[in-house]
Motif scaffolding. Structure first.
Motif, PDB file in Angstrom:
ATOM      1  N   PRO A 129       0.825  -1.222   0.000  1.00  0.00           N
ATOM      2  CA  PRO A 129       0.000   0.000   0.000  1.00  0.00           C
ATOM      3  C   PRO A 129       0.850   1.260   0.000  1.00  0.00           C
ATOM      4  CG  PRO A 129      -0.865  -1.609   1.559  1.00  0.00           C
ATOM      5  CD  PRO A 129       0.456  -2.143   1.094  1.00  0.00           C
ATOM      6  N   GLU A 130       0.335   2.276  -0.653  1.00  0.00           N
ATOM      7  CA  GLU A 130       1.015   3.569  -0.747  1.00  0.00           C
ATOM      8  C   GLU A 130       0.053   4.679  -0.346  1.00  0.00           C
ATOM      9  OE1 GLU A 130       3.492   4.189  -4.345  1.00  0.00           O
ATOM     10  OE2 GLU A 130       2.622   2.296  -5.030  1.00  0.00           O
ATOM     11  N   LEU A 131       0.617   5.781   0.131  1.00  0.00           N
ATOM     12  CA  LEU A 131      -0.157   6.996   0.403  1.00  0.00           C
ATOM     13  C   LEU A 131       0.282   8.089  -0.548  1.00  0.00           C
ATOM     14  CD1 LEU A 131      -0.168   7.211   4.315  1.00  0.00           C
ATOM     15  CD2 LEU A 131      -1.872   6.169   2.813  1.00  0.00           C
ATOM     16  N   PHE A 132      -0.638   8.995  -0.850  1.00  0.00           N
ATOM     17  CA  PHE A 132      -0.358  10.093  -1.787  1.00  0.00           C
ATOM     18  C   PHE A 132      -0.787  11.408  -1.132  1.00  0.00           C
ATOM     19  CE2 PHE A 132      -2.095   6.274  -3.883  1.00  0.00           C
ATOM     20  CZ  PHE A 132      -0.926   5.769  -4.435  1.00  0.00           C
ATOM     21  N   ILE A 133      -0.147  11.725  -0.001  1.00  0.00           N
ATOM     22  CA  ILE A 133      -0.528  12.906   0.784  1.00  0.00           C
ATOM     23  C   ILE A 133      -0.003  14.149   0.097  1.00  0.00           C
ATOM     24  CG2 ILE A 133      -0.390  14.013   3.040  1.00  0.00           C
ATOM     25  CD1 ILE A 133       0.174  11.253   4.249  1.00  0.00           C
ATOM     26  N   ASP A 134      -0.884  15.091  -0.188  1.00  0.00           N
ATOM     27  CA  ASP A 134      -0.483  16.314  -0.883  1.00  0.00           C
ATOM     28  C   ASP A 134      -0.371  17.486   0.094  1.00  0.00           C
ATOM     29  OD1 ASP A 134      -3.155  16.943  -0.383  1.00  0.00           O
ATOM     30  OD2 ASP A 134      -3.775  16.727  -2.473  1.00  0.00           O
ATOM     31  N   ASP A 135       0.079  18.639  -0.434  1.00  0.00           N
ATOM     32  CA  ASP A 135       0.285  19.821   0.401  1.00  0.00           C
ATOM     33  C   ASP A 135      -1.024  20.312   1.018  1.00  0.00           C
ATOM     34  OD1 ASP A 135       2.975  19.748  -0.157  1.00  0.00           O
ATOM     35  OD2 ASP A 135       2.881  21.291  -1.727  1.00  0.00           O
ATOM     36  N   ARG A 136      -2.102  20.186   0.285  1.00  0.00           N
ATOM     37  CA  ARG A 136      -3.402  20.603   0.818  1.00  0.00           C
ATOM     38  C   ARG A 136      -3.764  19.801   2.059  1.00  0.00           C
ATOM     39  NH1 ARG A 136      -8.963  19.433  -2.546  1.00  0.00           N
ATOM     40  NH2 ARG A 136     -10.368  19.298  -0.748  1.00  0.00           N
ATOM     41  N   ALA A 137      -3.579  18.487   1.993  1.00  0.00           N
ATOM     42  CA  ALA A 137      -3.901  17.644   3.147  1.00  0.00           C
ATOM     43  C   ALA A 137      -3.004  17.970   4.328  1.00  0.00           C
ATOM     44  CB  ALA A 137      -3.776  16.173   2.759  1.00  0.00           C
ATOM     45  N   ARG A 138      -1.726  18.180   4.079  1.00  0.00           N
ATOM     46  CA  ARG A 138      -0.800  18.500   5.171  1.00  0.00           C
ATOM     47  C   ARG A 138      -1.157  19.842   5.810  1.00  0.00           C
ATOM     48  NH1 ARG A 138       2.891  14.625   5.455  1.00  0.00           N
ATOM     49  NH2 ARG A 138       3.503  13.513   3.554  1.00  0.00           N
ATOM     50  N   ALA A 139      -1.588  20.798   4.996  1.00  0.00           N
ATOM     51  CA  ALA A 139      -1.979  22.101   5.542  1.00  0.00           C
ATOM     52  C   ALA A 139      -3.233  21.974   6.394  1.00  0.00           C
ATOM     53  CB  ALA A 139      -2.197  23.102   4.403  1.00  0.00           C
ATOM     54  N   GLU A 140      -4.185  21.154   5.955  1.00  0.00           N
ATOM     55  CA  GLU A 140      -5.407  20.960   6.731  1.00  0.00           C
ATOM     56  C   GLU A 140      -5.109  20.285   8.073  1.00  0.00           C
ATOM     57  OE1 GLU A 140      -7.847  18.773   4.043  1.00  0.00           O
ATOM     58  OE2 GLU A 140      -8.463  20.540   2.900  1.00  0.00           O
ATOM     59  N   ALA A 141      -4.188  19.327   8.059  1.00  0.00           N
ATOM     60  CA  ALA A 141      -3.798  18.679   9.313  1.00  0.00           C
ATOM     61  C   ALA A 141      -3.067  19.654  10.220  1.00  0.00           C
ATOM     62  CB  ALA A 141      -2.935  17.459   9.025  1.00  0.00           C
ATOM     63  N   ALA A 142      -2.175  20.425   9.644  1.00  0.00           N
ATOM     64  CA  ALA A 142      -1.395  21.377  10.445  1.00  0.00           C
ATOM     65  C   ALA A 142      -2.280  22.442  11.083  1.00  0.00           C
ATOM     66  CB  ALA A 142      -0.329  22.040   9.572  1.00  0.00           C
ATOM     67  N   ALA A 143      -3.344  22.837  10.394  1.00  0.00           N
ATOM     68  CA  ALA A 143      -4.226  23.873  10.933  1.00  0.00           C
ATOM     69  C   ALA A 143      -4.875  23.431  12.239  1.00  0.00           C
ATOM     70  CB  ALA A 143      -5.304  24.213   9.902  1.00  0.00           C
ATOM     71  N   VAL A 144      -5.052  22.136  12.424  1.00  0.00           N
ATOM     72  CA  VAL A 144      -5.626  21.613  13.669  1.00  0.00           C
ATOM     73  C   VAL A 144      -4.539  21.289  14.682  1.00  0.00           C
ATOM     74  CG1 VAL A 144      -6.994  19.752  14.688  1.00  0.00           C
ATOM     75  CG2 VAL A 144      -7.628  20.681  12.452  1.00  0.00           C
ATOM     76  N   ILE A 145      -3.470  20.650  14.233  1.00  0.00           N
ATOM     77  CA  ILE A 145      -2.466  20.103  15.147  1.00  0.00           C
ATOM     78  C   ILE A 145      -1.490  21.163  15.647  1.00  0.00           C
ATOM     79  CG2 ILE A 145      -0.544  18.474  15.311  1.00  0.00           C
ATOM     80  CD1 ILE A 145      -2.068  16.692  13.308  1.00  0.00           C
ATOM     81  N   ASP A 146      -1.016  22.031  14.778  1.00  0.00           N
ATOM     82  CA  ASP A 146       0.041  22.965  15.168  1.00  0.00           C
ATOM     83  C   ASP A 146      -0.349  23.879  16.327  1.00  0.00           C
ATOM     84  OD1 ASP A 146       1.632  21.786  13.301  1.00  0.00           O
ATOM     85  OD2 ASP A 146       1.644  23.474  11.894  1.00  0.00           O
ATOM     86  N   PRO A 147      -1.548  24.478  16.337  1.00  0.00           N
ATOM     87  CA  PRO A 147      -1.904  25.304  17.496  1.00  0.00           C
ATOM     88  C   PRO A 147      -1.942  24.508  18.803  1.00  0.00           C
ATOM     89  CG  PRO A 147      -3.355  25.778  15.644  1.00  0.00           C
ATOM     90  CD  PRO A 147      -2.576  24.562  15.279  1.00  0.00           C
ATOM     91  N   GLU A 148      -2.362  23.238  18.722  1.00  0.00           N
ATOM     92  CA  GLU A 148      -2.394  22.398  19.919  1.00  0.00           C
ATOM     93  C   GLU A 148      -0.990  22.138  20.442  1.00  0.00           C
ATOM     94  OE1 GLU A 148      -4.843  21.260  21.662  1.00  0.00           O
ATOM     95  OE2 GLU A 148      -6.593  21.721  20.432  1.00  0.00           O
ATOM     96  N   LEU A 149      -0.069  21.814  19.549  1.00  0.00           N
ATOM     97  CA  LEU A 149       1.297  21.529  19.973  1.00  0.00           C
ATOM     98  C   LEU A 149       2.028  22.789  20.415  1.00  0.00           C
ATOM     99  CD1 LEU A 149       2.481  18.828  17.399  1.00  0.00           C
ATOM    100  CD2 LEU A 149       1.473  18.513  19.658  1.00  0.00           C
ATOM    101  N   ALA A 150       1.652  23.926  19.854  1.00  0.00           N
ATOM    102  CA  ALA A 150       2.263  25.181  20.304  1.00  0.00           C
ATOM    103  C   ALA A 150       1.904  25.467  21.755  1.00  0.00           C
ATOM    104  CB  ALA A 150       1.807  26.332  19.407  1.00  0.00           C
ATOM    105  N   ALA A 151       0.672  25.111  22.132  1.00  0.00           N
ATOM    106  CA  ALA A 151       0.227  25.332  23.513  1.00  0.00           C
ATOM    107  C   ALA A 151       0.788  24.288  24.465  1.00  0.00           C
ATOM    108  CB  ALA A 151      -1.301  25.327  23.569  1.00  0.00           C
ATOM    109  N   ALA A 152       0.917  23.045  24.018  1.00  0.00           N
ATOM    110  CA  ALA A 152       1.395  21.954  24.871  1.00  0.00           C
ATOM    111  C   ALA A 152       2.071  20.916  23.987  1.00  0.00           C
ATOM    112  CB  ALA A 152       0.237  21.330  25.657  1.00  0.00           C
ATOM    113  N   PRO A 153       3.382  21.090  23.712  1.00  0.00           N
ATOM    114  CA  PRO A 153       4.060  20.159  22.815  1.00  0.00           C
ATOM    115  C   PRO A 153       4.179  18.777  23.428  1.00  0.00           C
ATOM    116  CG  PRO A 153       5.624  21.678  23.804  1.00  0.00           C
ATOM    117  CD  PRO A 153       4.266  22.162  24.198  1.00  0.00           C
ATOM    118  N   GLY A 154       4.232  17.785  22.567  1.00  0.00           N
ATOM    119  CA  GLY A 154       4.395  16.403  23.004  1.00  0.00           C
ATOM    120  C   GLY A 154       4.147  15.465  21.854  1.00  0.00           C
ATOM    121  N   PRO A 155       4.695  14.247  21.934  1.00  0.00           N
ATOM    122  CA  PRO A 155       4.414  13.249  20.887  1.00  0.00           C
ATOM    123  C   PRO A 155       2.937  12.890  20.895  1.00  0.00           C
ATOM    124  CG  PRO A 155       5.579  12.251  22.735  1.00  0.00           C
ATOM    125  CD  PRO A 155       5.584  13.721  22.980  1.00  0.00           C
TER     126      PRO A 155
END
Length: 318
Positions: A129-155
């Protein structure tokens, strides 16, 4: 000479991920292939940035097989170099094609699904199996995850409490119990807990989010399957029911634990060296309800996955 290839694949995300290696084999067999993918609407975004794919046709199921008539109308006027149909539909016999590869029940010989589609294509190696993650998908994920990690970083440990087939979903309350146990475990100190799912998957994820409290990251209903794949790709570990997201996690290379009840884990288990399973019945050919899978067993399986792949730096995805 036509280079157009029609790939008719599943209406389920998991089956689309399992068979995604077919695309690279198409490119090998038909150099310069111009690929049209026909699939269900939920997995359709998965293919939008896949190499060689010039068109994705999303099929919405209709009465009296009307969706097949709709597809036939869109593809009948084209001369296809190859048609690959892993749904075994009659449509593939009703269009002009130089070569047809059509699935039928005779291919079900106890092989894993990846091995089965590899043999179907005549490949001399497993079409992983392969994934084909594009820049749009990564930006959508980052819009949710990055603010959370900025407030409380962690794996991040990604959780997929959802499976859309009866009997595949581990009870929702046990996801809450699992999160509470992990929060109390020193090896998971400072970790973030991220349930992932589609727009209609809210109720099963609620206990896990409630248990996570401020350490939770809510990625349920935040984007399509490709955005969810990009979010899972940000995680250090993944735990999920036997579902499309489990196969996404394995394809991403995220250490993956799949939870299995009365389904054929020996055929549908996650692929790859960084994968493991917790099953309600570990004996091939025997079945037990997923409710027989205790929280303690899943917790122990998560610990084993952690110890195998998360050391010494849990912030770095293996």
């Amino acid at each position: 000479m036509s280079r157009k290839v029609l790939f008719v694949t599943s209406n389920r995300i998991g089956d689309c991920v399992i068979s995604s290696g077919i695309l690279s084999e198409i490119a090998r067999q038909v150099p310069g292939a111009q690929i049209t993918v026909a699939c269900g609407r939920p997995p359709a975004p998965f293919f939008r940035s896949a190499p060689g794919v010039e068109r994705v046709i999303a099929l919405d199921k209709k009465k009296a097989a009307g969706h097949w008539l709709d597809l036939w109308r869109q593809v009948v006027g084209i001369h296809w170099a190859m048609v690959i149909d892993i749904r075994g539909s009659a449509l593939s016999y009703l269009i002009r094609a130089d070569r047809r590869i059509i699935y039928n029940r005779s291919w079900e010989t106890g092989l894993t699904k990846v091995e089965m589609v590899s043999r179907l294509m005549g490949a001399d190696h497993p079409l992983e199996p392969e994934l084909f993650i594009d820049d749009r998908a990564r930006a959508e994920a980052a819009a949710v995850i990055d603010p959370e990690l900025a407030a409380a970083p962690g794996p991040i440990i990604a959780l997929a409490p959802i499976a859309h087939q009866p009997g595949k979903s581990w009870p929702a309350d046990r996801w809450g119990e699992l999160v509470r146990m992990l929060k109390a475990e020193p090896r998971f100190a400072g970790w973030r807990f991220m349930p992932v799912g589609g727009p209609g998957d809210r109720p099963p994820a609620t206990p896990a989010l409630d248990a996570a409290g401020p350490l939770g990251i809510d990625f349920v209903g935040k984007g399509d399957i490709l955005a969810s794949a990009a979010a899972i790709d940000r995680a250090a570990l993944f735990v999920g029911n036997d579902s499309g997201l489990m196969h996404v996690a394995a394809a991403a290379g995220t250490p993956t634990l799949g939870l299995f009840g009365p389904t054929e884990w020996w055929l549908y288990g996650p692929r790859g060296p960084r994968t493991a399973m917790a099953t309600s019945n570990p004996v091939r050919g025997e079945f037990a309800p997923i409710e027989a899978l205790t929280t303690q067993r899943v917790f122990e399986a998560v610990m084993a996955l952690h110890d195998a792949w998360i050391a010494p730096d849990p912030a770095a995805k293996p």
